[in-house]
Design an enzyme around this catalytic site. Sequence first.
Site, short mmCIF file in Angstrom:
data_model
loop_
_atom_site.label_atom_id
_atom_site.label_comp_id
_atom_site.label_asym_id
_atom_site.label_seq_id
_atom_site.Cartn_x
_atom_site.Cartn_y
_atom_site.Cartn_z
N HIS A 112 0.80 -1.22 0.00
CA HIS A 112 0.00 0.00 0.00
C HIS A 112 0.84 1.27 0.00
O HIS A 112 0.31 2.38 0.19
CB HIS A 112 -0.94 -0.03 1.22
CG HIS A 112 -2.17 0.77 1.03
ND1 HIS A 112 -2.51 1.82 1.86
CD2 HIS A 112 -3.16 0.69 0.10
CE1 HIS A 112 -3.65 2.34 1.46
NE2 HIS A 112 -4.08 1.68 0.40
N LYS A 114 2.79 4.46 -1.38
CA LYS A 114 2.69 5.38 -2.51
C LYS A 114 3.86 6.33 -2.35
O LYS A 114 3.76 7.35 -1.69
CB LYS A 114 1.37 6.13 -2.49
CG LYS A 114 0.16 5.23 -2.65
CD LYS A 114 -0.80 5.55 -1.57
CE LYS A 114 -1.97 4.60 -1.62
NZ LYS A 114 -2.54 4.43 -0.31
N ASP A 119 16.35 10.64 -7.72
CA ASP A 119 17.76 11.06 -7.71
C ASP A 119 18.38 10.99 -6.31
O ASP A 119 19.30 11.75 -5.99
CB ASP A 119 17.92 12.48 -8.27
CG ASP A 119 17.51 12.57 -9.74
OD1 ASP A 119 17.55 11.53 -10.43
OD2 ASP A 119 17.15 13.66 -10.19
#
Length: 175
Positions: A112, A114, A119
Amino acid sequence: MRKQLFIAVMSFVGVASAAPSIEVGFSPEGSAQALVLRSINQAHSSIDMMAYEFQAPDIVAALGNAAERGVRVDVVIDSRCNRKNAKALAAIQSALSHGVHMRIDSHYHIQHDKVMIIDDSTLETGSFNYTVLAEKANSENLIVVKGAPDLIRQYEAHFAIRWQLATPIAGERGA
């Protein structure tokens, strides 16, 4: 001379202890989507992404464009949410065809997270799923943090574990 040295040292101290840069975005107002796309488009060397849902055509295209310009793009997605979803399957194939490295995580009940780490210096996280509904209809939030190396290292370690536990998706170049 002493005054110049003092000023130089104080300038360095100010730079070394600079506060992190933080930006926020929200959906459906559009600022979350804009931050996601800007972050991807500004990447120079790497994007590490963990996604529960992976369907938004504009985000998939931006990741593919990043991979084609030489950015290493590694994405871990949730198995349950994406394996049998037609929009997700199309997004996965599109990303793979442009050189995005993808793995699917079925180790957890749901994957779950996100998150994007860009970089090794920019962290993006929040409730924002990578879907058209998140962009246009859902109430979502997103935060982008730059200049917080200790925080980013913790997310990099988290990503590395999820990457190792996930399975390469068939069709990936070199898989």
